[in-house]
Design a protein around this motif. Structure first.
Motif, PDB file in Angstrom:
ATOM      1  N   ARG A 237       0.864  -1.213  -0.049  1.00 10.88           N
ATOM      2  CA  ARG A 237      -0.115   0.022  -0.028  1.00 10.88           C
ATOM      3  C   ARG A 237       0.853   1.125   0.058  1.00 10.88           C
ATOM      4  O   ARG A 237       0.559   1.955  -0.846  1.00 10.88           O
ATOM      5  CB  ARG A 237      -1.011  -0.084   1.466  1.00 10.88           C
ATOM      6  CG  ARG A 237      -1.757   1.099   1.443  1.00 10.88           C
ATOM      7  CD  ARG A 237      -2.584   1.234   2.561  1.00 10.88           C
ATOM      8  NE  ARG A 237      -2.902   2.559   2.813  1.00 10.88           N
ATOM      9  CZ  ARG A 237      -3.176   3.026   4.019  1.00 10.88           C
ATOM     10  NH1 ARG A 237      -3.032   2.227   5.194  1.00 10.88           N
ATOM     11  NH2 ARG A 237      -3.602   4.285   4.348  1.00 10.88           N
ATOM     12  N   PHE A 238       1.938   1.220   0.761  1.00 11.07           N
ATOM     13  CA  PHE A 238       2.891   2.268   1.040  1.00 11.07           C
ATOM     14  C   PHE A 238       3.548   2.660  -0.641  1.00 11.07           C
ATOM     15  O   PHE A 238       3.484   3.891  -1.073  1.00 11.07           O
ATOM     16  CB  PHE A 238       3.760   2.126   1.882  1.00 11.07           C
ATOM     17  CG  PHE A 238       5.320   3.083   1.809  1.00 11.07           C
ATOM     18  CD1 PHE A 238       4.988   4.068   2.018  1.00 11.07           C
ATOM     19  CD2 PHE A 238       6.202   2.514   1.253  1.00 11.07           C
ATOM     20  CE1 PHE A 238       6.109   5.120   1.832  1.00 11.07           C
ATOM     21  CE2 PHE A 238       7.314   3.230   1.037  1.00 11.07           C
ATOM     22  CZ  PHE A 238       7.443   4.797   1.505  1.00 11.07           C
ATOM     23  N   ILE A 239       4.134   1.808  -1.328  1.00  7.33           N
ATOM     24  CA  ILE A 239       4.387   1.770  -2.507  1.00  7.33           C
ATOM     25  C   ILE A 239       3.600   2.513  -3.356  1.00  7.33           C
ATOM     26  O   ILE A 239       3.680   3.197  -4.326  1.00  7.33           O
ATOM     27  CB  ILE A 239       5.323   0.397  -2.904  1.00  7.33           C
ATOM     28  CG1 ILE A 239       6.339   0.274  -2.211  1.00  7.33           C
ATOM     29  CG2 ILE A 239       5.559   0.431  -4.427  1.00  7.33           C
ATOM     30  CD1 ILE A 239       7.092  -1.075  -2.272  1.00  7.33           C
ATOM     31  N   ARG A 240       2.481   1.892  -3.506  1.00  8.80           N
ATOM     32  CA  ARG A 240       1.282   2.253  -4.355  1.00  8.80           C
ATOM     33  C   ARG A 240       0.894   3.730  -4.198  1.00  8.80           C
ATOM     34  O   ARG A 240       0.852   4.617  -4.950  1.00  8.80           O
ATOM     35  CB  ARG A 240       0.233   1.527  -4.667  1.00  8.80           C
ATOM     36  CG  ARG A 240      -0.819   1.581  -5.452  1.00  8.80           C
ATOM     37  CD  ARG A 240      -2.269   0.797  -5.191  1.00  8.80           C
ATOM     38  NE  ARG A 240      -2.524   1.006  -4.012  1.00  8.80           N
ATOM     39  CZ  ARG A 240      -3.610   0.121  -3.182  1.00  8.80           C
ATOM     40  NH1 ARG A 240      -4.170  -0.795  -3.809  1.00  8.80           N
ATOM     41  NH2 ARG A 240      -3.777   0.550  -1.877  1.00  8.80           N
ATOM     42  N   GLU A 241       0.681   4.110  -2.865  1.00 15.40           N
ATOM     43  CA  GLU A 241       0.012   5.405  -2.443  1.00 15.40           C
ATOM     44  C   GLU A 241       0.984   6.372  -2.496  1.00 15.40           C
ATOM     45  O   GLU A 241       0.633   7.639  -2.635  1.00 15.40           O
ATOM     46  CB  GLU A 241      -0.705   5.335  -1.189  1.00 15.40           C
ATOM     47  CG  GLU A 241      -2.120   4.300  -1.200  1.00 15.40           C
ATOM     48  CD  GLU A 241      -2.833   4.611  -0.033  1.00 15.40           C
ATOM     49  OE1 GLU A 241      -2.817   5.324   0.700  1.00 15.40           O
ATOM     50  OE2 GLU A 241      -3.816   3.740  -0.032  1.00 15.40           O
ATOM     51  N   THR A 242       2.313   6.055  -2.276  1.00 15.63           N
ATOM     52  CA  THR A 242       3.347   7.349  -2.193  1.00 15.63           C
ATOM     53  C   THR A 242       4.114   7.122  -3.645  1.00 15.63           C
ATOM     54  O   THR A 242       5.130   7.931  -3.562  1.00 15.63           O
ATOM     55  CB  THR A 242       4.182   7.349  -1.047  1.00 15.63           C
ATOM     56  OG1 THR A 242       4.848   6.137  -1.164  1.00 15.63           O
ATOM     57  CG2 THR A 242       3.281   7.034   0.082  1.00 15.63           C
ATOM     58  N   THR A 243       3.796   6.558  -4.433  1.00 17.03           N
ATOM     59  CA  THR A 243       4.494   6.435  -5.984  1.00 17.03           C
ATOM     60  C   THR A 243       6.009   6.004  -5.476  1.00 17.03           C
ATOM     61  O   THR A 243       7.037   6.605  -5.913  1.00 17.03           O
ATOM     62  CB  THR A 243       4.450   7.734  -6.838  1.00 17.03           C
ATOM     63  OG1 THR A 243       4.790   8.686  -6.010  1.00 17.03           O
ATOM     64  CG2 THR A 243       2.983   7.733  -7.342  1.00 17.03           C
ATOM     65  N   ALA A 244       6.194   5.119  -4.291  1.00 17.05           N
ATOM     66  CA  ALA A 244       7.454   5.006  -3.916  1.00 17.05           C
ATOM     67  C   ALA A 244       8.184   3.930  -4.853  1.00 17.05           C
ATOM     68  O   ALA A 244       7.565   3.051  -5.414  1.00 17.05           O
ATOM     69  CB  ALA A 244       7.542   4.322  -2.578  1.00 17.05           C
ATOM     70  N   THR A 245       9.489   4.058  -4.933  1.00 16.88           N
ATOM     71  CA  THR A 245      10.364   3.024  -5.463  1.00 16.88           C
ATOM     72  C   THR A 245      11.275   2.696  -4.611  1.00 16.88           C
ATOM     73  O   THR A 245      11.506   3.298  -3.193  1.00 16.88           O
ATOM     74  CB  THR A 245      11.184   3.905  -6.603  1.00 16.88           C
ATOM     75  OG1 THR A 245      11.853   4.799  -6.042  1.00 16.88           O
ATOM     76  CG2 THR A 245      10.129   4.230  -7.742  1.00 16.88           C
ATOM     77  N   PHE A 246      12.181   1.602  -4.832  1.00 21.48           N
ATOM     78  CA  PHE A 246      13.250   1.101  -3.742  1.00 21.48           C
ATOM     79  C   PHE A 246      14.513   2.238  -3.799  1.00 21.48           C
ATOM     80  O   PHE A 246      14.901   2.502  -4.830  1.00 21.48           O
ATOM     81  CB  PHE A 246      13.705  -0.201  -3.932  1.00 21.48           C
ATOM     82  CG  PHE A 246      12.390  -1.254  -3.563  1.00 21.48           C
ATOM     83  CD1 PHE A 246      12.042  -1.495  -2.294  1.00 21.48           C
ATOM     84  CD2 PHE A 246      11.391  -1.618  -4.751  1.00 21.48           C
ATOM     85  CE1 PHE A 246      11.144  -2.270  -1.908  1.00 21.48           C
ATOM     86  CE2 PHE A 246      10.637  -2.560  -4.306  1.00 21.48           C
ATOM     87  CZ  PHE A 246      10.404  -2.838  -3.103  1.00 21.48           C
TER      88      PHE A 246
END
Ligand code: FAD
Length: 511
Positions: A71-80
């Protein structure tokens, strides 16, 4: 908890919402009617909206808060994020010749018997691999644009250490939702002024929308405004300007040329004549910003530096100018007010230390929270620990600048011994004869470990001379075998791990 305690957090940026969610979770707000946590923020003032790189500690924080990684990756357009690539920090590029090195999150590989570092130091300088490439597989994996894990691997874990790049505004929104779920009360309103009690503590913060708001503990998360800790309580600001010269950033977002443009899993930090430029690959766009010293460059010329980096005018995403002063408050907890985030201090964007300092502060407030007795009981300890953290980060950041051989005035000024903290000078003197060691540092006061120092030192071609003690390192053959194994493991990992973009897309699709 015997008596009612109330906490009022002023500010709804990363600091405010992280403090709210963390305290609510740690103090188990939902189960304790004797505790009340309220967050007041002013949408019209807004948040700073930058701060896109994190530390691996963020995984533990998100997990503790009960936020799902997917959810974090999807909602904050996060990458590694697997580390930082430093470009042109060692020397001014000439005739197309550029230098670069990598600062990975993985510690150097070691065995129970020995560290590989002395063996690397004793290798022939002209032939050995760059330090990070020799002692970890992460350099190779990141260079090959592979992710640090496979999609089927569990939440927050993987074979390689990692953090994230994320959209700061979206992170604050996600933390806000979690904090409200955990029972935090949310008010929109602006602090117009602050009333003090006779003993100098805060009586109430006053708002047009909600009148006076009082609490046992006020947490100042009002960003650079520092409404309570600075404005009302006058806690002095200690400048770090004599060590760290940058005080301006120009930030913008750039779209990717194509939907399948490869995604880097590291921050690129490229030095320029008066500072450096960050380049962060988020899922939907790149966050780019140039950091500079206003004493060495004016704002118009800085726009040109940014445009040259981008390769075109910054067009619609015209860059946003952010001014800051490197420094912090030694008194971050004063009477019934504690500052967290930019109101407590900020050094510069290098090595992304904003969120990790927030994490350190909120976990300390949570663990030392006085359920009874004087609310300022932890103040002295908190102030000492946070000040030490800031000082130690200054030391680490300065290391990046003071080893440079660049010739421009900004860089020469950075090499001037008068601009180098005494502690760093002492350590550098010792590290001429031995590598950084865990006993150089007190863990609880640090955001960086001894091996982080090793990556910067040896990436910047610092010389640690072990040659007179060569006989103390007799396991050369075993070490050589290990160096070869690291190369082999690196190749295997590169073949087996998905590309970073594929990993992000698969995680987003699974959500
Ligand atoms: P803000 O985001 O500014 O929030 C302040 C809040 O206070 C807002 O909600 C505002 O509305 C509210 N407020 C202010 N005044 C009032 C008032 N009178 N009444 C009511 N509410 C009020 N950190 C990292 O970890 N990684 C990075 O890569 C990184 N890069 C950075 C780059 C730059 C150029 C800068 C300047 C900082 C960077 N940081 C980074 C630091 C990071 O941005 C901050 O640590 C983080 O965003 C926390 O900000 P904050 O919540 O303290 O302040």
């Amino acid at each position: 908890m015997d008596r009612k305690r109330s906490i009022l957090i002023v500010g709804g940026g990363t600091a405010g919402w992280l403090a709210a969610a963390y305290l609510a979770k740690f103090l188990d707000l939902a189960k304790h009617p004797s505790l009340e946590i309220t967050l007041l923020e002013s949408p019209e003032i807004g948040t700073i909206g930058v701060g896109e790189g994190a530390f691996p500690t963020m995984r533990t924080t998100l997990q503790f808060l009960g936020i799902d990684e997917t959810r974090f990756i999807r909602e904050t357009t996060a990458t590694f994020k697997q580390g930082i690539r430093f470009v042109d920090w060692l020397q001014t590029p000439t005739n197309g010749h550029r230098s670069h090195y990598f600062h990975p999150f993985e510690a150097p590989f070691y065995t129970e018997e020995a560290s590989l570092v002395p063996y690397w130091l004793l290798q022939d300088e002209r032939e050995r691999r760059p330090f990070a490439e020799a002692v970890t597989i992460q350099n190779r994996v990141a260079d090959a644009r592979r992710g640090p894990k496979r999609p089927e691997e569990g939440q927050f874990t993987g074979p390689l250490n990692y953090a994230y790049h994320f959209d700061a505004g979206k992170l604050a929104a996600m933390l806000a939702e979690r904090a409200r779920e955990l029972g935090v009360r949310h008010l929109d309103g602006r602090v117009t002024n602050v009333s003090l009690r006779q003993d100098g503590a805060i009586d109430s913060v006053n708002t047009a929308e909600h009148g006076p708001l009082s609490a046992d503990l006020f947490v100042d998360c009002s960003g650079f405004h520092a409404e309570l800790i600075g404005g009302a309580l006058g806690a002095p600001f200690k400048s770090a300007r004599r060590y760290l010269f940058t005080d301006r950033a120009l930030a913008c977002k750039r779209p990717y040329p194509d939907a399948d443009t490869p995604l880097e899993s590291f921050t690129v930090a490229t030095a320029h004549p008066t500072g450096w430029t960050w380049d962060i690959g988020l899922a939907g766009a790149r966050g780019i910003g140039t950091v500079y010293s206003s004493a060495h460059l004016d704002d118009v010329a800085a726009e040109q530096v940014l445009e040259t980096y981008i390769g075109s005018k910054a067009d619609a995403a015209s860059p946003r100018l952010i001014k800051f002063d490197a420094g912090y408050r030694e008194q971050q907890w004063v009477k019934n007010c504690v500052a967290v985030g930019l109101s407590a201090g900020f050094l510069e964007p290098l090595e992304s230390t904003g969120v990790v300092l927030i994490e350190a502060a909120v976990s300390m407030i949570a663990e030392l929270f006085p359920h009874n007795g004087p609310i300022d009981a932890p103040a002295k300890r908190f102030n000492a620990l946070m000040s030490a953290r800031f000082d130690n980060i200054i030391t680490f950041l300065k290391l990046h600048y003071c080893l440079s051989r660049r010739e421009e005035p900004f860089w020469r000024d950075n090499v001037d011994p008068g601009s180098i903290p005494e502690r760093l000078k002492e350590l550098l003197e010792q590290w001429r004869y031995r590598p950084p060691n865990r006993y150089d540092f007190i863990l609880d006061l640090e955001s960086f470990a001894f091996f982080n120092y090793q990556y910067i030192l040896y990436g910047m071609e610092f010389r640690t001379d072990l040659s007179s003690g060569r006989a103390d390192f007799p396991n050369v053959r075993a070490a050589e075998k290990l160096f070869q194994k690291i190369q082999m493991f690196g190749e295997r990992a590169t073949a087996e791990l998905p590309t970073h973009r594929a990993l992000i897309e698969q995680i987003a699709a699974a959500a």
